[in-house]
Scaffold this motif. Structure first.
Motif, PDB file in Angstrom:
ATOM      1  N   ARG A 187       0.837  -1.212   0.000  1.00 11.35           N
ATOM      2  CA  ARG A 187       0.000   0.000   0.000  1.00 11.35           C
ATOM      3  C   ARG A 187       0.868   1.257   0.000  1.00 11.35           C
ATOM      4  O   ARG A 187       0.573   2.224  -0.709  1.00 11.35           O
ATOM      5  CB  ARG A 187      -0.917   0.012   1.217  1.00 11.35           C
ATOM      6  CG  ARG A 187      -2.069  -0.951   1.154  1.00 11.35           C
ATOM      7  CD  ARG A 187      -2.953  -0.827   2.411  1.00 11.35           C
ATOM      8  NE  ARG A 187      -3.844  -1.941   2.544  1.00 11.35           N
ATOM      9  CZ  ARG A 187      -3.696  -2.938   3.424  1.00 11.35           C
ATOM     10  NH1 ARG A 187      -2.684  -2.947   4.273  1.00 11.35           N
ATOM     11  NH2 ARG A 187      -4.574  -3.929   3.467  1.00 11.35           N
ATOM     12  N   ALA A 188       1.931   1.244   0.796  1.00  7.74           N
ATOM     13  CA  ALA A 188       2.834   2.402   0.862  1.00  7.74           C
ATOM     14  C   ALA A 188       3.511   2.648  -0.486  1.00  7.74           C
ATOM     15  O   ALA A 188       3.662   3.809  -0.910  1.00  7.74           O
ATOM     16  CB  ALA A 188       3.875   2.194   1.962  1.00  7.74           C
ATOM     17  N   LYS A 215       0.923   4.216  -2.818  1.00  4.84           N
ATOM     18  CA  LYS A 215       0.723   5.631  -2.479  1.00  4.84           C
ATOM     19  C   LYS A 215       1.901   6.473  -2.940  1.00  4.84           C
ATOM     20  O   LYS A 215       1.720   7.533  -3.548  1.00  4.84           O
ATOM     21  CB  LYS A 215       0.541   5.792  -0.964  1.00  4.84           C
ATOM     22  CG  LYS A 215      -0.800   5.346  -0.457  1.00  4.84           C
ATOM     23  CD  LYS A 215      -0.882   5.499   1.060  1.00  4.84           C
ATOM     24  CE  LYS A 215      -2.129   4.839   1.604  1.00  4.84           C
ATOM     25  NZ  LYS A 215      -2.155   4.821   3.073  1.00  4.84           N
ATOM     26  N   LYS A 216       3.117   6.010  -2.652  1.00  6.20           N
ATOM     27  CA  LYS A 216       4.326   6.756  -3.012  1.00  6.20           C
ATOM     28  C   LYS A 216       4.409   7.015  -4.510  1.00  6.20           C
ATOM     29  O   LYS A 216       4.855   8.070  -4.949  1.00  6.20           O
ATOM     30  CB  LYS A 216       5.565   5.991  -2.547  1.00  6.20           C
ATOM     31  CG  LYS A 216       6.869   6.656  -2.893  1.00  6.20           C
ATOM     32  CD  LYS A 216       8.046   5.853  -2.395  1.00  6.20           C
ATOM     33  CE  LYS A 216       9.343   6.565  -2.736  1.00  6.20           C
ATOM     34  NZ  LYS A 216      10.500   5.826  -2.259  1.00  6.20           N
ATOM     35  N   GLY A 227       1.802   7.098  -6.587  1.00  5.31           N
ATOM     36  CA  GLY A 227       0.589   7.705  -7.117  1.00  5.31           C
ATOM     37  C   GLY A 227      -0.312   6.743  -7.873  1.00  5.31           C
ATOM     38  O   GLY A 227      -0.991   7.141  -8.818  1.00  5.31           O
ATOM     39  N   ALA A 287      -3.564   4.517  -8.099  1.00  4.55           N
ATOM     40  CA  ALA A 287      -4.889   4.310  -7.511  1.00  4.55           C
ATOM     41  C   ALA A 287      -5.183   2.815  -7.523  1.00  4.55           C
ATOM     42  O   ALA A 287      -4.826   2.115  -8.470  1.00  4.55           O
ATOM     43  CB  ALA A 287      -5.935   5.065  -8.307  1.00  4.55           C
ATOM     44  N   GLU A 312      -8.941  -1.876  -3.035  1.00  8.55           N
ATOM     45  CA  GLU A 312      -8.518  -2.887  -2.063  1.00  8.55           C
ATOM     46  C   GLU A 312      -9.139  -4.259  -2.336  1.00  8.55           C
ATOM     47  O   GLU A 312      -8.537  -5.283  -2.073  1.00  8.55           O
ATOM     48  CB  GLU A 312      -8.876  -2.398  -0.650  1.00  8.55           C
ATOM     49  CG  GLU A 312      -8.250  -3.181   0.467  1.00  8.55           C
ATOM     50  CD  GLU A 312      -6.792  -2.879   0.720  1.00  8.55           C
ATOM     51  OE1 GLU A 312      -6.110  -3.750   1.300  1.00  8.55           O
ATOM     52  OE2 GLU A 312      -6.295  -1.779   0.338  1.00  8.55           O
TER      53      GLU A 312
END
Length: 151
Positions: free
Chosen positions: A134-135, A138-139, A141, A143, A146
């Motif tokens: 997940r990190a 996010k890092k 970008g 999308a 889940e």
């Protein structure tokens, strides 16, 4: 320009199906990493670093100009699965997860990602694969939904 030149560095991450800890044995894990490196080199995607823990792998590699990302990942997973199932009878039901994460890495950030890949055991003393993935999403970008990330 008569010649085609490229330097595309990719950080590839994928897990075992259901994040089962198939590589708890360090010798087997190292053998799998070496095998993945060999397959990647055969596909003209030389690895820069390979690491991971019992339930997933990280591969930092230079992509070939002649193979797509999807083809590279498919062949890494296919060849390594066939090899493990042949090499170790207890791996008869082994499978990688269906998906993967692939992230571009700049030349200037390559050394930092190499360190990250090589220190997976330390990193995962405090973070699960799911939290790490997940990190990374996010890092970079990316999308995601889940419901469709895990298998």
């Amino acid at each position: 320009m008569p010649q085609s030149l490229a330097n595309m560095i990719v950080h590839l991450v994928f897990s075992t199906r259901d994040r089962e800890a198939w590589f708890a044995d360090a010798e087997k894990m190292n053998s799998v990493h070496a095998y993945l490196g060999g397959v990647s080199a055969t596909l003209e995607c030389p690895s820069i670093a390979i690491g991971g823990v019992a339930d997933h792998v990280h591969i930092l590699a230079r992509m070939s100009r002649t193979i797509s990302l999807a083809e590279w990942v498919k062949e890494l997973k296919r060849a390594s699965t066939v090899w493990m199932q042949k090499e170790w009878p207890e791996f008869a039901t082994f499978h990688w997860q269906a998906g993967y994460g692939a992230f571009s890495v700049s030349q200037s950030n390559t050394d930092a990602v190499v360190e990250y890949v090589h220190h997976q055991a330390e990193h995962h003393r405090t973070k699960t694969f799911q939290d790490e993935f997940r990190a990374l999403l996010k890092k970079h970008g990316v999308a995601w939904d889940e419901r469709y990330v895990w298998d």
